[in-house]
Design a protein around this motif. Structure first.
Motif, short mmCIF file in Angstrom:
data_model
loop_
_atom_site.label_atom_id
_atom_site.label_comp_id
_atom_site.label_asym_id
_atom_site.label_seq_id
_atom_site.Cartn_x
_atom_site.Cartn_y
_atom_site.Cartn_z
N UNK A 15 -42.92 40.23 -70.64
CA UNK A 15 -44.11 39.44 -70.32
C UNK A 15 -43.72 38.40 -69.28
N UNK A 16 -44.59 38.23 -68.27
CA UNK A 16 -44.36 37.23 -67.23
C UNK A 16 -45.55 36.30 -67.13
N UNK A 17 -45.34 35.14 -66.52
CA UNK A 17 -46.40 34.13 -66.37
C UNK A 17 -47.31 34.40 -65.16
N UNK A 18 -46.87 35.25 -64.23
CA UNK A 18 -47.70 35.56 -63.07
C UNK A 18 -47.64 37.06 -62.79
N UNK A 19 -48.64 37.53 -62.07
CA UNK A 19 -48.72 38.95 -61.73
C UNK A 19 -47.94 39.21 -60.45
N UNK A 20 -46.86 39.95 -60.57
CA UNK A 20 -46.06 40.29 -59.39
C UNK A 20 -46.48 41.63 -58.80
N UNK A 21 -47.50 42.25 -59.35
CA UNK A 21 -47.90 43.58 -58.91
C UNK A 21 -49.38 43.63 -58.55
N UNK A 22 -49.85 42.66 -57.79
CA UNK A 22 -51.27 42.64 -57.39
C UNK A 22 -51.65 43.86 -56.56
N UNK A 23 -50.71 44.33 -55.75
CA UNK A 23 -50.96 45.51 -54.92
C UNK A 23 -51.28 46.73 -55.80
N UNK A 101 -57.03 42.67 -66.70
CA UNK A 101 -58.01 41.90 -67.46
C UNK A 101 -57.32 41.07 -68.54
N UNK A 102 -56.41 41.69 -69.27
CA UNK A 102 -55.66 40.97 -70.31
C UNK A 102 -54.84 39.85 -69.67
N UNK A 103 -54.25 40.10 -68.51
CA UNK A 103 -53.46 39.09 -67.82
C UNK A 103 -54.30 37.90 -67.38
N UNK A 104 -55.51 38.17 -66.85
CA UNK A 104 -56.39 37.07 -66.44
C UNK A 104 -56.81 36.22 -67.64
N UNK A 105 -57.06 36.88 -68.76
CA UNK A 105 -57.51 36.16 -69.95
C UNK A 105 -56.37 35.37 -70.59
N UNK A 108 -50.69 36.03 -69.22
CA UNK A 108 -49.43 36.71 -69.51
C UNK A 108 -49.57 38.14 -68.98
N UNK A 109 -48.60 38.54 -68.20
CA UNK A 109 -48.68 39.83 -67.52
C UNK A 109 -47.59 40.76 -68.05
N UNK A 110 -48.01 41.88 -68.58
CA UNK A 110 -47.06 42.87 -69.05
C UNK A 110 -46.45 43.54 -67.82
N UNK A 111 -45.13 43.55 -67.78
CA UNK A 111 -44.41 44.13 -66.64
C UNK A 111 -43.37 45.11 -67.14
#
Length: 154
Positions: A15-23, A101-105, A108-111
């Protein structure tokens, strides 16, 4: 002799605090939007086939457009008949959008991280080549199905 990288798990979920995979999210939204548009509006009136298709030579992507449409409609058995890779792509795109969607809410971003080593990379390349070859053989065996109804529109 094994190294530290050889002992690490090949695939790790964290889990990360930001989305590193927006692309990846943008690509998934585009792919899913196209599949849903085809499900609602029908297949595009454009011939996407390569030049060998007219001679009955299929490639691993043949039937992908129709299979993506059937997947978006929920008809997985018909999608499987045309190209099973499209089921993986459309469902994968849907999972990526759910992740977003889960990350925006939750903020926390699953990576997924992959610990590549030269040996693991070679094995992955061999496995991919074998899977693509098997898909090519499967698609060629279904040439009659894949060529039906694929005349160029004028």
């Amino acid at each position: 002799m094994t190294t530290v990288a050889d002992r690490r798990p090949f695939v790790r979920l964290h889990i990360e605090r930001r989305d590193r995979h927006r692309w990846l999210t943008a690509l998934a939204v585009l792919a899913l939007a196209i599949a849903v548009a085809m499900a609602v509006l029908g297949l595009p009136p454009v011939d996407f086939h390569g030049p060998l298709h007219k001679f009955g030579i299929m490639d691993p992507l043949c039937g992908g457009t129709r299979a993506a449409r059937y997947t978006a409609q929920g008809n997985l058995s018909e999608a499987w008949r045309y190209n099973p890779l499209s089921i993986v792509i459309v469902c994968g795109a849907a999972l990526i959008i759910v992740r977003t969607v889960v990350g925006f809410i939750s903020h926390r971003w699953v990576t997924i991280s992959i610990a590549w080593t030269p040996a693991r990379r070679r094995w992955a390349i061999v496995i991919i080549i074998v899977l693509v070859a098997l898909l090519e053989i499967r698609q060629q065996m279904r040439a009659d199905l894949l060529m039906a109804g694929t005349q160029t529109w004028v």
